[in-house]
Design an enzyme around this catalytic site. Structure first.
Site, PDB file in Angstrom:
ATOM      1  N   HIS A  87       0.825  -1.304  -0.014  1.00 53.31           N
ATOM      2  CA  HIS A  87       0.193   0.007   0.171  1.00 53.31           C
ATOM      3  C   HIS A  87       1.019   1.355  -0.007  1.00 53.31           C
ATOM      4  CE1 HIS A  87      -3.455  -2.461   1.977  1.00 53.31           C
ATOM      5  NE2 HIS A  87      -2.446  -3.261   2.198  1.00 53.31           N
ATOM      6  N   THR A 107       0.373   5.027   2.119  1.00 57.85           N
ATOM      7  CA  THR A 107      -0.328   5.715   3.069  1.00 57.85           C
ATOM      8  C   THR A 107      -1.267   6.691   2.620  1.00 57.85           C
ATOM      9  OG1 THR A 107       1.378   7.190   4.016  1.00 57.85           O
ATOM     10  CG2 THR A 107       1.547   5.226   4.978  1.00 57.85           C
ATOM     11  N   GLU A 128       2.826  -0.841   4.458  1.00 56.86           N
ATOM     12  CA  GLU A 128       2.421   0.522   3.980  1.00 56.86           C
ATOM     13  C   GLU A 128       3.714   1.314   3.845  1.00 56.86           C
ATOM     14  OE1 GLU A 128      -0.643   2.318   3.576  1.00 56.86           O
ATOM     15  OE2 GLU A 128      -1.980   0.803   4.815  1.00 56.86           O
ATOM     16  N   HIS A 142      -2.446  -3.207  -3.188  1.00 54.22           N
ATOM     17  CA  HIS A 142      -4.146  -2.836  -2.601  1.00 54.22           C
ATOM     18  C   HIS A 142      -4.922  -2.537  -3.788  1.00 54.22           C
ATOM     19  CE1 HIS A 142      -6.739  -1.111   0.663  1.00 54.22           C
ATOM     20  NE2 HIS A 142      -7.059  -2.139   0.191  1.00 54.22           N
ATOM     21  N   ASP A 201      -3.677   2.190  -4.720  1.00 51.43           N
ATOM     22  CA  ASP A 201      -2.230   2.133  -4.128  1.00 51.43           C
ATOM     23  C   ASP A 201      -1.609   0.676  -4.386  1.00 51.43           C
ATOM     24  OD1 ASP A 201      -4.400   1.536  -2.275  1.00 51.43           O
ATOM     25  OD2 ASP A 201      -2.988   1.260  -0.817  1.00 51.43           O
TER      26      ASP A 201
END
Length: 264
Positions: free
Chosen positions: A67, A69, A132, A170, A180
């Site tokens: 991902h 953030t 992340e 993601h 992302d």
């Protein structure tokens, strides 16, 4: 005693938030309490007649989901992941300077994937590790971030025997909701090290009956919204073209066909 404690904190800079004035001391305490609760659940024996098998181990993650953030700083992300009301978390956060912070044990179920699907898997949170990267979603990732990510991915891949095809984004598993990691993410660089798939269309010939929607589905994408799936595919594998339409040209179809074959 105070001097000894101070020296220990100064001598262990890699252990984030371990000193007395940690801003996350309270949430670390909550983490430990919840972990103990789950441990008691595991130890509890079923009521009624049962026979405990001797052949078992911990369930392990089989996917890694990457991902960004979409926040300004790592501190903002840490706050988000330690507020109960947000209902979101990840196993690891990698800051712009390359610092890696683990927020959950790998075996615990983080809340990072949300409503998502990959192939026939409809509960990605239960089988994946979420990572992340501190990035607002519109800029390239820092080299030191990617270096730290590669080290972490290598550890996870070998620790849990995760297949190369199971390192995804993601946006791949939630194409109608997420984008992302953004189109600047270096998927090819990762794939060259065995973290994800990449393509080679040299000599590839499309079958006469090639069907884009079917190929996307077989590769793993949720195709309830075919346009969203195509955009997600382009963002991952053809980022320079990810904002130019919702159809695949012949070259992009060859990429998809090659990837589909590699994933079988």
């Amino acid at each position: 005693m105070k001097q000894v404690r101070l020296l220990l904190c100064l001598a262990l800079p890699a252990i984030l938030f371990s000193c007395a004035h940690s801003p996350y001391g309270a949430t670390n305490k909550v983490y430990r309490k919840q972990a103990k609760t789950y441990a008691r659940t595991l130890r509890a024996e079923p009521t009624g007649q049962w026979i405990g098998s001797t052949n078992f181990n911990m369930r392990k993650p089989n996917y890694v989901i990457i991902h960004h953030t979409a926040q300004g700083t790592c501190d903002s992300t840490f706050r988000t992941f330690t507020l109960t009301r947000t209902n979101v978390s990840a196993h690891y956060v990698i800051c712009k300077d390359g610092t890696v912070v683990q927020m959950l044990n790998d075996y615990l179920r983080a809340w990072h994937a949300g409503l998502s699907r990959w192939g026939n898997v409809t509960d990605m949170n239960s089988c994946s590790i979420g990572i992340e990267l501190d990035n607002n979603g519109f800029v390239p990732f820092q080299p030191q971030q990617i270096n730290s990510l590669m080290v972490l991915l290598d550890t996870l891949k070998h620790r849990y025997n995760i297949p190369a095809a199971n390192f995804i984004g993601h946006g791949d598993i939630a194409p109608t909701r997420k984008n992302d990691p953004n189109r600047y993410f270096p998927w090819q660089q990762l794939a060259e090290k065995g973290f994800g798939l990449w393509y080679d269309t040299t000599g590839v010939t499309l079958p006469a009956d090639f069907n884009t929607k079917q190929a996307l589905r077989l590769f793993g994408y949720d195709v309830k919204d075919t346009s969203a799936a195509i955009i997600a595919f382009k963002r991952h594998f053809v980022p320079a073209d990810s904002l130019t339409g919702i159809k695949l040209d012949e070259g992009e179809k060859k990429i998809l066909y090659n990837l589909m074959q590699k994933s079988e």
